[in-house]
Design an enzyme around this catalytic site. Sequence first.
Site, mmCIF file in Angstrom:
data_model
loop_
_atom_site.group_PDB
_atom_site.id
_atom_site.type_symbol
_atom_site.label_atom_id
_atom_site.label_comp_id
_atom_site.label_asym_id
_atom_site.label_seq_id
_atom_site.Cartn_x
_atom_site.Cartn_y
_atom_site.Cartn_z
ATOM 1 N N LYS A 85 9.844 11.709 55.281
ATOM 2 C CA LYS A 85 8.608 11.772 55.666
ATOM 3 C C LYS A 85 7.630 11.361 54.625
ATOM 4 C CE LYS A 85 9.126 14.039 59.621
ATOM 5 N NZ LYS A 85 10.221 13.112 60.155
ATOM 6 N N ASP A 126 16.524 6.448 61.261
ATOM 7 C CA ASP A 126 16.308 7.764 62.143
ATOM 8 C C ASP A 126 16.611 7.194 63.451
ATOM 9 O OD1 ASP A 126 15.084 9.570 63.759
ATOM 10 O OD2 ASP A 126 13.358 9.703 63.030
ATOM 11 N N TYR A 149 2.892 1.694 64.748
ATOM 12 C CA TYR A 149 3.559 2.774 64.072
ATOM 13 C C TYR A 149 4.982 3.066 64.578
ATOM 14 C CZ TYR A 149 4.491 7.715 63.586
ATOM 15 O OH TYR A 149 5.207 9.079 63.337
ATOM 16 N N LYS A 192 7.243 7.055 59.237
ATOM 17 C CA LYS A 192 7.359 6.651 57.851
ATOM 18 C C LYS A 192 8.340 5.739 57.450
ATOM 19 C CE LYS A 192 3.249 7.303 55.580
ATOM 20 N NZ LYS A 192 2.622 6.119 55.508
ATOM 21 N N ASP A 193 8.564 5.291 55.945
ATOM 22 C CA ASP A 193 9.699 4.431 55.961
ATOM 23 C C ASP A 193 11.027 5.143 55.127
ATOM 24 O OD1 ASP A 193 8.137 1.908 56.741
ATOM 25 O OD2 ASP A 193 6.695 2.960 55.160
ATOM 26 N N ASP A 194 10.780 6.205 54.823
ATOM 27 C CA ASP A 194 11.694 7.219 54.536
ATOM 28 C C ASP A 194 12.812 6.263 53.584
ATOM 29 O OD1 ASP A 194 10.205 9.055 55.947
ATOM 30 O OD2 ASP A 194 11.970 8.716 57.558
#
Length: 371
Positions: A131, A11, A230, A233-235
């Site tokens: 997500k 991302d 944070y 998330k690791d997607d």
Amino acid sequence: MKITMSVIKADIGSVGGHIAPSQKLLESVKQHVREKGRGLLIDSHISSTGDDIAILMTHTHGAGEERVHKLAWDAFVAGTAVAKSQGLYGAGQDLLKDAFSGNVHGMGPAVTEMEFEERPGEPVLFFAADKTDPGAFNFPLYLAFADPMNTPGIMLSPKLGKGFRFVIMDVEHTEGDRVIELSAPEELYDIATLLRDPERYVVESVWSRAAGTQAVSVATSRLHNIAGKYTGKDDPVMLVRTQMDFPATGEVLQPFSVGHFVAGCMRGSHNMPLMPVKMNAPISWFDGPPIVSCTAFCTRGGMLTEPVDAFDHPFWDRVRGHVADKAMDMRRQGFFGAAMLPMNELEYTGIMERLEVIEKRFTVRSMKKAA
Ligand code: F6R
Ligand code: MG
Ligand code: MG
């Protein structure tokens, strides 16, 4: 011919929040890979799922090849400059290190790679989820590779009937890769015991016991374990070879019709059902729901066919409706109980900080002596 398929995903910024990369950003990554990958790659395919961009590459240099990893890293660095120039949100978010050092493991992007001897017909599925985290694939992989209720091929085909070997990683262990190999069906209950805890034990790969060949490869990185804070998330991404010695494509797709609950969605801190979506789908409702796309290919000499969208079929429209209903039902209970993740999985520190203050105000009542 022996080929390597590498997927590197990150991302590096998106439009309108954590929704989807811009066209200009996608184009810049494509152009970089097209130009700099000449002579190194056989073929490539660049796509987005939610706010993530995945670079799928075929080549002959094996897993962990520095030049291939550097190509993807540099494409993301170049993309980040475009993301910044457009004011995209979270520009460069997943690039956790400043300088490239050998390969992208531990640097932020998710990686999964598989080296295999091409069969005369070579169907491969590329899954990308947004997500959520790598444990999201535990459930569909268990069903597809270990449960004859899902995969009739386990009973009907003698090859599949020999079972599959699961390599499972303890992703809490950050000092190195802590893995175990377990074989289905003999060690089915041990596999189940680990996979029921998808935040800790994650399927890394699955192998045919009949042919000794690899069917599945999953990106297992946990970003918060790398960064210590944070970072989203690791997607995860996953490659699955199908047919012949492996489950059929439909047997691999079937578990996704359940819309199983996974960790993720809003602020990476909820339990929400995983929705199978079309290729390049954006994120929407409640920064979710967690989504998964599946792009089907065949390869010959490492050349990819055109991508076919495995979840673009009327059947999955019905599933999407069902998953949306499940998601809204769960959301009705807000932060209570199962709706929100346990303390150690929350992606923001607000609750911990608040608790620290409140804790000090607790008092213990003195017990009255029994008469
Ligand atoms: C979840 C996710 C989003 C963000 C949320 C707040 O993985 O990416 O749900 O957590 O939109 O984002 P920030 O903290 O960047 O404002
Ligand atoms: Mg994001
Ligand atoms: Mg994402």
